[in-house]
Design an enzyme around this catalytic site. Structure first.
Site, PDB file in Angstrom:
ATOM      1  N   CYS A   1       1.227   5.025  12.249  1.00  0.00           N
ATOM      2  CA  CYS A   1       1.015   4.085  13.450  1.00  0.00           C
ATOM      3  C   CYS A   1       1.109   4.586  14.563  1.00  0.00           C
ATOM      4  CB  CYS A   1       2.011   2.875  13.209  1.00  0.00           C
ATOM      5  SG  CYS A   1       2.071   1.908  11.798  1.00  0.00           S
TER       6      CYS A   1
ATOM      7  N   HIS B   1       0.876  -1.277  -0.136  1.00  0.00           N
ATOM      8  CA  HIS B   1       0.163  -0.095  -0.089  1.00  0.00           C
ATOM      9  C   HIS B   1       0.857   1.318  -0.064  1.00  0.00           C
ATOM     10  CE1 HIS B   1      -0.003   1.118   4.434  1.00  0.00           C
ATOM     11  NE2 HIS B   1       0.580   0.114   4.592  1.00  0.00           N
TER      12      HIS B   1
END
Length: 383
Positions: free
Chosen positions: A327, A201
Site C-alpha cells: 500500500c 487475497h
C-alpha cells in the site's frame, strides 16, 4: 529460469481450484442473496455455506463472520465502528507504531474527530510488550488495536497476553490478522479477542473480498449504510463469486497449513544460507524477531545497496520483491515499521521484503541468492 514471484505478502496468485469455484458461481449463480425467490435463496445458501467454511477455519461461530470488501474495510469497520459505539464511554485508543496503514490512517482520522490515540513503540525486533499496553490503559480507553503478525518484517505480537488485559477491563480488542491467516493457526474462540480482520487475497483467494470476526456479544456501528445484509453490519449486495472463492481458499489453506508453514520456513532458510554463501553474512542483516515470526516473510537490509536500486536490479533479473507494504510501495520514504525499530539509517534505506508462497521452490531461493551476489558485485565494480 522463469520469473520468480517473491511478493506474496502483497498479494498471492489465485489457486486454480479457487478460480474454478468462482467461475462456476459466476456461470450458475446470479440471484441476489436478499431476494426471496428461488434464485435468491440459492444465492443465500451459497453465502452462508461460505460463511460456515470460513468460520471453521478461524474457529468461531458462523454468525460471528461478516464479509467485507477486503482487509482495509475490515480494519476500518473495527476502528470506526467501535469508536462510534463506545464514544460515550471514552475516547482513548491504543495501537502500535508499526500497524498497517489501514489502521494507522484510520486512527489519524479518529484523532481529527476528537479521539486520542496512543501509538506504542516497539523494540528492536518490532515487538510490543503487554506491559506497555497495560501501562498505557486509562479509565477512558475503549479500544486496543494490535496486529497479529507484521506485514513487513513478520514479527508476531503477544496477542493472548494483551487480550487478557483488555478483556479484564472491558476494553474492545481488535487484531489485524490479514498476514497471519493461513500462515499460523488461528482460533478466535480460544483467543481473548473481540474483532479480527482477514483478507482473501493473502491466502490464494481473489482480491476485493475480506472478512471480520465480530464476537457475538459485541455491538459495533456499521460504516456502510443501505440494505440489511450481514445482519445489518455491512450493507451492500454480497460478492458471491468472491465470497465463494475466499471460502474455497480457506478450505485449502486449512488443509495445507502445517505443510505450507514448514515449506515457507525451509525457503527462508535456503535463501539466508544462499546469501551467506554468495555474499557473506556480514553484508546483510535480517530484520525482525528471530523466532516469533510469520514463516513466509523475510525482511533483509543490504547496506551496500539502497532499496530502490536493489528492487530495480532484481526486477531486471525477473525477480519480484518489495520494499515493504504494497500500500506504500510507491513511496521512497523509509518504512515506518523499520523506523519504529530504531534501525541504523543504512539498514532503513536498504531493506527488501521477500515473501514466499504457492509455487516457490528451493531452487528459486538459490537462484535469487546468486543474483543478489551478482548485483552487489556489479555495483561494487562501478564505484
Amino acid at each position: 529460469m522463469k520469473n520468480i514471484y517473491l511478493d506474496h505478502a502483497a498479494s498471492t496468485p489465485v489457486h486454480p481450484d479457487v478460480a474454478e469455484t468462482m467461475l462456476d458461481v459466476m456461470r450458475r449463480q446470479y440471484g441476489n442473496a436478499s431476494s426471496v425467490h428461488s434464485f435468491g435463496r440459492a444465492a443465500k445458501r451459497l453465502v452462508n455455506g461460505s460463511r460456515d467454511s470460513l468460520a471453521r477455519f478461524i474457529g468461531c461461530r458462523s454468525d460471528e463472520v461478516v464479509f467485507t470488501g477486503g482487509g482495509t474495510e475490515s480494519d476500518n469497520l473495527a476502528l470506526f465502528g467501535t469508536a462510534e459505539a463506545r464514544k460515550d464511554r471514552g475516547r482513548h485508543i491504543i495501537t502500535t507504531a508499526i500497524e498497517h496503514h489501514a489502521v494507522l490512517h484510520a486512527c489519524h482520522r479518529l484523532e481529527k474527530q476528537g479521539f486520542e490515540v496512543t501509538y506504542l513503540p516497539v523494540d528492536r525486533y518490532g515487538q510490543v510488550h503487554s506491559e506497555q499496553v497495560e501501562a498505557a490503559i486509562r479509565p477512558d480507553t475503549i479500544l486496543v488495536s494490535v496486529m497479529y503478525g507484521n506485514n513487513e518484517i513478520g514479527t508476531i505480537q503477544p496477542i493472548a497476553e494483551i487480550g487478557e488485559l483488555t478483556s479484564a477491563r472491558d476494553i474492545v480488542f481488535h487484531v489485524d490478522a490479514v498476514q497471519a491467516l493461513g500462515a499460523v493457526p488461528i482460533n478466535c474462540n480460544e483467543l481473548p479477542v473481540d474483532l479480527m480482520s482477514f483478507s482473501s487475497h493473502k491466502i490464494n483467494g481473489p482480491q476485493g473480498v475480506g472478512a471480520i470476526y465480530i464476537r457475538r456479544e459485541l455491538s459495533i456501528e456499521p460504516i456502510l449504510y443501505g440494505g440489511l445484509q450481514e445482519r445489518k453490519r455491512r450493507a451492500g449486495t454480497e460478492n458471491m463469486a468472491g465470497i465463494a472463492g475466499f471460502a474455497k481458499a480457506a478450505e485449502l489453506a486449512a488443509a495445507q497449513l502445517p505443510q505450507r508453514a514448514a515449506h515457507d520456513e525451509e525457503l527462508r532458510e535456503v535463501l539466508i544460507s544462499g546469501l551467506k554463501r554468495e555474499i557473506g553474512e556480514d553484508r546483510f542483516h535480517v530484520n525482525g524477531h528471530p523466532s516469533q515470526r510469520l514463516p513466509h516473510i523475510l525482511n533483509i537490509s543490504f547496506p551496500e545497496c539502497d532499496t530502490e536500486t536493489m528492487l530495480m536490479n532484481l526486477d531486471m533479473e525477473g525477480i519480484a520483491v518489495a520494499s515493504g507494504s504494497a500500500c506504500s510501495s510507491g513511496s521512497l520514504e523509509p518504512s515506518h515499521v523499520l523506523e519504529a525499530m530504531n534501525l541504523p539509517q543504512n539498514f532503513l534505506r536498504s531493506a527488501i521484503r521477500f515473501s514466499f508462497g504457492l509455487g516457490n521452490t528451493s531452487e528459486e531461493m538459490e537462484h535469487t541468492a546468486e543474483k543478489i551476489g551478482t548485483i552487489l558485485e556489479r555495483l561494487r565494480k562501478r564505484r
